[in-house]
Structure formats: C-alpha cells, structure tokens
Enzyme design. Structure first.
Site, PDB file in Angstrom:
ATOM      1  N   ASN A 210       0.849  -1.194   0.000  1.00  0.00           N
ATOM      2  CA  ASN A 210       0.000   0.000   0.000  1.00  0.00           C
ATOM      3  C   ASN A 210       0.886   1.246   0.000  1.00  0.00           C
ATOM      4  O   ASN A 210       2.108   1.148  -0.042  1.00  0.00           O
ATOM      5  CB  ASN A 210      -0.939  -0.024   1.209  1.00  0.00           C
ATOM      6  CG  ASN A 210      -0.153  -0.098   2.501  1.00  0.00           C
ATOM      7  OD1 ASN A 210       0.578   0.819   2.859  1.00  0.00           O
ATOM      8  ND2 ASN A 210      -0.273  -1.225   3.204  1.00  0.00           N
ATOM      9  N   ASP A 279      -3.862  -6.638   5.000  1.00  0.00           N
ATOM     10  CA  ASP A 279      -4.836  -7.508   5.658  1.00  0.00           C
ATOM     11  C   ASP A 279      -4.776  -8.937   5.117  1.00  0.00           C
ATOM     12  O   ASP A 279      -5.150  -9.874   5.800  1.00  0.00           O
ATOM     13  CB  ASP A 279      -6.245  -6.948   5.477  1.00  0.00           C
ATOM     14  CG  ASP A 279      -6.442  -5.696   6.325  1.00  0.00           C
ATOM     15  OD1 ASP A 279      -5.975  -5.695   7.478  1.00  0.00           O
ATOM     16  OD2 ASP A 279      -7.017  -4.711   5.826  1.00  0.00           O
ATOM     17  N   LYS A 289       8.998 -16.360 -11.278  1.00  0.00           N
ATOM     18  CA  LYS A 289       8.175 -15.224 -11.717  1.00  0.00           C
ATOM     19  C   LYS A 289       6.922 -15.738 -12.441  1.00  0.00           C
ATOM     20  O   LYS A 289       7.029 -16.589 -13.339  1.00  0.00           O
ATOM     21  CB  LYS A 289       9.003 -14.338 -12.646  1.00  0.00           C
ATOM     22  CG  LYS A 289       8.293 -13.085 -13.059  1.00  0.00           C
ATOM     23  CD  LYS A 289       9.171 -12.237 -13.971  1.00  0.00           C
ATOM     24  CE  LYS A 289       8.341 -11.147 -14.599  1.00  0.00           C
ATOM     25  NZ  LYS A 289       8.995 -10.542 -15.743  1.00  0.00           N
ATOM     26  N   ASP A 306      -3.824 -10.204  12.891  1.00  0.00           N
ATOM     27  CA  ASP A 306      -3.984  -8.811  13.309  1.00  0.00           C
ATOM     28  C   ASP A 306      -2.990  -8.538  14.442  1.00  0.00           C
ATOM     29  O   ASP A 306      -3.151  -9.033  15.565  1.00  0.00           O
ATOM     30  CB  ASP A 306      -5.429  -8.560  13.772  1.00  0.00           C
ATOM     31  CG  ASP A 306      -5.680  -7.067  13.936  1.00  0.00           C
ATOM     32  OD1 ASP A 306      -4.890  -6.397  14.645  1.00  0.00           O
ATOM     33  OD2 ASP A 306      -6.640  -6.567  13.329  1.00  0.00           O
ATOM     34  N   PHE A 323      -4.430   2.915  15.004  1.00  0.00           N
ATOM     35  CA  PHE A 323      -4.839   3.907  14.013  1.00  0.00           C
ATOM     36  C   PHE A 323      -6.003   3.316  13.236  1.00  0.00           C
ATOM     37  O   PHE A 323      -6.106   2.091  13.105  1.00  0.00           O
ATOM     38  CB  PHE A 323      -3.695   4.226  13.043  1.00  0.00           C
ATOM     39  CG  PHE A 323      -2.814   5.357  13.511  1.00  0.00           C
ATOM     40  CD1 PHE A 323      -1.973   5.192  14.596  1.00  0.00           C
ATOM     41  CD2 PHE A 323      -2.827   6.581  12.850  1.00  0.00           C
ATOM     42  CE1 PHE A 323      -1.168   6.229  15.035  1.00  0.00           C
ATOM     43  CE2 PHE A 323      -2.023   7.626  13.277  1.00  0.00           C
ATOM     44  CZ  PHE A 323      -1.191   7.456  14.370  1.00  0.00           C
ATOM     45  N   LYS A 337     -13.315  -0.051  15.827  1.00  0.00           N
ATOM     46  CA  LYS A 337     -11.993  -0.691  15.966  1.00  0.00           C
ATOM     47  C   LYS A 337     -11.467  -0.535  17.391  1.00  0.00           C
ATOM     48  O   LYS A 337     -10.805  -1.426  17.918  1.00  0.00           O
ATOM     49  CB  LYS A 337     -11.009  -0.100  14.953  1.00  0.00           C
ATOM     50  CG  LYS A 337     -11.296  -0.591  13.537  1.00  0.00           C
ATOM     51  CD  LYS A 337     -10.423   0.053  12.468  1.00  0.00           C
ATOM     52  CE  LYS A 337     -10.895  -0.403  11.084  1.00  0.00           C
ATOM     53  NZ  LYS A 337     -10.253   0.279   9.977  1.00  0.00           N
TER      54      LYS A 337
HETATM   55  O1  PMT Z   1       2.875   6.042   6.577  1.00  0.00           O
HETATM   56  P1  PMT Z   1       2.245   7.362   6.152  1.00  0.00           P
HETATM   57  O2  PMT Z   1       2.403   7.619   4.659  1.00  0.00           O
HETATM   58  O3  PMT Z   1       2.726   8.511   6.986  1.00  0.00           O
HETATM   59  O4  PMT Z   1       0.661   7.235   6.368  1.00  0.00           O
HETATM   60  C1  PMT Z   1       0.159   7.147   7.674  1.00  0.00           C
HETATM   61  C2  PMT Z   1      -1.013   6.139   7.747  1.00  0.00           C
HETATM   62  C3  PMT Z   1      -2.171   6.630   6.903  1.00  0.00           C
HETATM   63  C4  PMT Z   1      -0.561   4.767   7.256  1.00  0.00           C
HETATM   64  C5  PMT Z   1      -1.405   6.059   9.278  1.00  0.00           C
HETATM   65  O5  PMT Z   1      -1.798   7.328   9.711  1.00  0.00           O
HETATM   66  C6  PMT Z   1      -2.520   5.051   9.509  1.00  0.00           C
HETATM   67  O6  PMT Z   1      -3.710   5.320   9.368  1.00  0.00           O
HETATM   68  N1  PMT Z   1      -2.116   3.801   9.886  1.00  0.00           N
HETATM   69  C7  PMT Z   1      -3.038   2.658  10.033  1.00  0.00           C
HETATM   70  C8  PMT Z   1      -3.317   2.052   8.688  1.00  0.00           C
HETATM   71  C9  PMT Z   1      -4.232   0.837   8.797  1.00  0.00           C
HETATM   72  O7  PMT Z   1      -3.828  -0.226   8.485  1.00  0.00           O
HETATM   73  O8  PMT Z   1      -5.433   1.108   9.300  1.00  0.00           O
HETATM   74  P2  PMT Z   1      -6.585  -0.040   9.523  1.00  0.00           P
HETATM   75  O9  PMT Z   1      -7.791   0.789   9.849  1.00  0.00           O
HETATM   76  O10 PMT Z   1      -6.650  -0.937   8.361  1.00  0.00           O
HETATM   77  O11 PMT Z   1      -6.078  -0.852  10.783  1.00  0.00           O
HETATM   78  C10 PMT Z   1      -6.507  -0.575  12.117  1.00  0.00           C
HETATM   79  C11 PMT Z   1      -5.363  -0.788  13.081  1.00  0.00           C
HETATM   80  O12 PMT Z   1      -4.998  -2.171  13.116  1.00  0.00           O
HETATM   81  C12 PMT Z   1      -4.086  -0.050  12.749  1.00  0.00           C
HETATM   82  O13 PMT Z   1      -3.540   0.407  13.958  1.00  0.00           O
HETATM   83  C13 PMT Z   1      -3.195  -1.105  12.100  1.00  0.00           C
HETATM   84  O14 PMT Z   1      -1.813  -0.825  12.333  1.00  0.00           O
HETATM   85  C14 PMT Z   1      -3.638  -2.355  12.833  1.00  0.00           C
HETATM   86  N2  PMT Z   1      -3.526  -3.595  12.041  1.00  0.00           N
HETATM   87  C15 PMT Z   1      -4.267  -3.765  10.908  1.00  0.00           C
HETATM   88  C16 PMT Z   1      -4.218  -4.971  10.226  1.00  0.00           C
HETATM   89  C17 PMT Z   1      -3.377  -5.989  10.710  1.00  0.00           C
HETATM   90  N3  PMT Z   1      -3.271  -7.146  10.074  1.00  0.00           N
HETATM   91  N4  PMT Z   1      -2.644  -5.789  11.822  1.00  0.00           N
HETATM   92  C18 PMT Z   1      -2.708  -4.625  12.501  1.00  0.00           C
HETATM   93  O15 PMT Z   1      -2.046  -4.457  13.503  1.00  0.00           O
END
Ligand code: PMT
Length: 398
Positions: A210, A279, A289, A306, A323, A337
C-alpha cells in the site's frame, strides 16, 4: 543535547537592529537538523534583505499577507499549518503588543493566530522599553497563554544603553527551540511503534502493498524519544532515516512484523500501531516469476494475523493505541476498531483526502478513547505526533 531533526521552524524576523543575527540563527537551527523558512515583517526588511535569508534558508522569504504564490492565495494558513514551531527573533516591543491584541493585519499576526504550533519569542529592544510596565504586562499575558520566551540577555546595547534587552545569541536560541520538543512526558517508558507498509510477496519480483510512507510512524518515534521514552520502531520497507536514539527493527511482511512486535511487547509500556499492515497475503508464493499466459489471473489470498489485536490480548498488556485509516464514517469505524481490538486509544484519519493520511507530510485526526475524544485539525505529522504523545501521557496517568 536537544535537536530539531525533522522539525519545521518558521522563523519570523521583526524590525530591530538584532535582525542581523537572524541570518546566523537560520544556520544554527539548520545545524540542529531543522528545516527553516523565514517570514519578515516590513520593518525587518529595513534592517536585512530578504535575499540574505532566502539564500541561507533555501526558500523564498514570506512577507505578504496576500500571497499569490500560495496554493489558495492564503499564505498565512499554509505557513501556519506547515510550522512545527513559530520562532519570532527578534521580537520587538511592538510585535509583543500586537500579539497580545491578536492583530491579524500583517502576515506575522495572522500566522501567529492561525498556527497550532508552539511559539518561542526572543525579545530584543532598548532596556528601558523592556522594563516598561506595558511591555512587562504583555510578556506576562503571553506567558499565561503558553507562549515561550528566550532572553533577552543583559549587556551593552546597540543604542549605547546597558541593561536587559539584547537578543540572546543565535546558538542559545536554537538550543532553546530544541529544548521545547524535549518534554520528558514519557521519561523512562518503553514504547513500541509500528510504521510503514508491509509487503506480501506474490513471486520473486512482485508483492501486494500500500501507499504508506512511514512518515506518521517515524514522527511518532521522534515525538516519543523527545518525550524521554526508549523507542523500538518496527518498520516496514520505507525510504526514511530513523530518528536518532531509536532502535529500528526492519521487517517486510505482516508475519515478520508480528514476530518482531511479540518479541518486544512483553517489555513494552506503550504500543502504537501505526503501520498499514496488509490484511491479506497470497496463500502461496510462486518460486518463479508468474508468467502472463491468460487474459485474467486470479489470486488466492489468506487473512494476515492482526498484530494490534494480538498484542492487545497478550499478558502483560501494554497501553495500546491503534490507528484507523478510513475513507468514510470515520468516527463510527474508528470507534468500532477501538472496541473490537480492545484498545485504550485510537487515532482515526481520513485517508480519502490526498493532502493528509497516506504518503503526505500532513495529517488530521480524531483521537478517541473510552470516555472522550479530541479532534486535531490538519497539521504536520510531527505536530500530530506530539499531540498523540501528550494525550497518551495524560490518559495513562488520569
Ligand atoms: O505512513 P504514512 O504515509 O505517513 O501514512 C500514515 C497512515 C495513513 C498509514 C497512518 O496514519 C494510519 O492510518 N495507519 C493505520 C493504517 C491501517 O492499516 O489502518 P486499519 O484501519 O486498516 O487498521 C486498524 C489498526 O490495526 C491499525 O492500527 C493497524 O496498524 C492495525 N492492524 C491492521 C491490520 C493488521 N493485520 N494488523 C494490525 O495491527
């Protein structure tokens, strides 16, 4: 010693004889790692040319409230959002009075009102003007509003008087600026932060990922170090240099990120999950390849673990901050969340706006916890990171 790595300092120069020292100040701020932009009042331009400060800072000097060059003709708002610190040096007696009154009829006044960044003032004036009750009253008012002062120093003045009113030396001012970011709020705490994207390989040359640049997570690492924490940063592949005094664990995939986090989470006081973790990952990684035979290609994916939910279920459990990257219904999804991942705090950010969120220098956020919230308007990621760290420190002790 403090530093200003990755900090954006907006240096505002007012019209006083000490303005000549501002050229040296630009250099000293840069020595400590700051990116510096300069704003000059009309009076300042009588004492030193904008060209000098432009050459030293490497950026055009700002002096007009109505700026045709600015993205939306609102230079003061753009500068106000850009700055991590507004440093006014020299600050004249007139500038102090104008700040007290909240005047916005010049660029400095408008920026000072519009910026959420901390403000540091280095006064310089005749010693009698400094001692005057009007000036002293203005200083007290501004201090009560949380504005910081450095100096003035005492000694012989350009006008021949002796007493307090000389602008502090540039090196001293630059150090005072750096000290503002060293809050000590998380002194002695162990903080674990994830940052950047993960990459999930499809074959030896391709992967699913991403747009995360790592900037938000690295800004958090800087803010946590500045707050006195010991920081481990588990970072996906990014092109950033880690802040000084941060231990970096580079990883590539979500599984590697999980393993690294679990290695450290038991000894961690605070876990901040800022990484954009993929995810899903391909069920199989092709050893060669993948060739393009057919018009369509289907990929089979499987859910990744997660990381945040796993750490937040672990014992001992650190204070967990997640986040939420959302493109709609930010509040509801972030709250969902917060609850489903059993978090202490979540930082919701709208990633549909290209000016904020992924791969940008700025962000805006809604911080949510069980019984409260705080909205943070668009600002630099460093400013947001500082606010998040302050809020974590406050919530953990309340
Ligand atoms: O890196 P930058 O370019 O500065 O951008 C910052 C950002 C947009 C990436 C950051 O501000 C942000 O939003 N990070 C979280 C991105 C994310 O994966 O969000 P989510 O809503 O999909 O996940 C929710 C939370 O679960 C997040 O804290 C994530 O780190 C965590 N997660 C998600 C999936 C997973 N398999 N494991 C996790 O720990």
């Amino acid at each position: 010693m403090g530093h200003l790595n990755n900090r954006r300092v907006l240096l505002a120069v007012c019209g006083g004889i000490a303005a000549y020292k501002s050229a040296e100040l630009v250099r000293r701020l840069q020595d400590l790692g700051a990116e510096v932009r300069v704003l000059m009042t009309r009076g300042a331009q009588e004492f030193i040319t904008p060209l000098t400060l432009q050459a030293l800072s490497g950026h055009a000097v700002h002096h007009s409230l109505l700026d045709e060059e600015a993205e939306r003709g609102m230079g003061h708002i753009e500068l106000a959002r850009w700055a991590d610190l507004l440093l006014i040096a020299p600050t004249t007696a007139d500038a102090l009075a104008r700040l007290v009154a909240g005047r916005a009829d010049d660029l400095l006044g408008a920026v000072a009102l519009a910026t959420p960044a901390p403000k540091l003032l280095a006064p310089a004036m005749n010693q009698q003007m400094w001692k005057d009750p009007a000036t002293q009253g203005n200083v007290t008012t501004l201090e009560n509003r949380g504005i910081h002062f450095v100096g003035p120093a005492a000694g012989e003045q350009a006008c021949g008087d002796v007493g307090p009113g000389r602008m502090e030396e540039p090196e001293f001012i630059a150090r005072a600026a750096a000290a503002l970011f060293a809050t000590g709020l998380l002194a002695g705490q162990q903080v674990l932060i994830t940052a950047g994207p993960t990459r999930e390989p499809l074959d030896p040359v391709r992967y699913i990922s991403n747009h995360s640049s790592g900037r938000m997570g690295y800004a958090l690492a800087q803010a946590a170090v500045d707050a006195g924490a010991r920081v481990t940063l588990v970072s996906g592949p990014v092109t950033l240099t880690a802040p000084e005094r941060v231990t970096v664990r580079p990883v590539t995939t979500a599984q590697e990120m999980l393993d690294a986090c679990l290695e450290h989470s038991k000894t961690t006081d605070i876990f901040i999950s800022c990484a954009a973790v993929a995810d899903y990952r391909p069920i199989e990684i092709a050893s060669q390849k993948i060739k393009k035979h057919d018009a369509e290609l289907s990929l089979s994916l499987v859910r990744n673990p997660d990381i945040l939910a796993t750490v937040s279920r672990s014992t001992p459990r650190p204070y967990c901050v997640g986040f939420a990257a959302e493109t709609q219904d930010l509040r509801d999804h972030a709250l969902g969340k917060l609850q489903s991942k059993n978090l202490d705090m979540i930082v919701g950010n709208d990633v549909s706006d290209p000016r904020i969120g992924f791969n940008s220098d700025e962000n805006a956020a809604l911080l949510l916890w069980a019984d409260g919230e705080r909205a943070v308007e668009r600002c630099s990621k460093h400013t947001l990171a500082q606010i998040i760290v302050e809020e974590i420190a406050r919530r953990r002790t309340s």
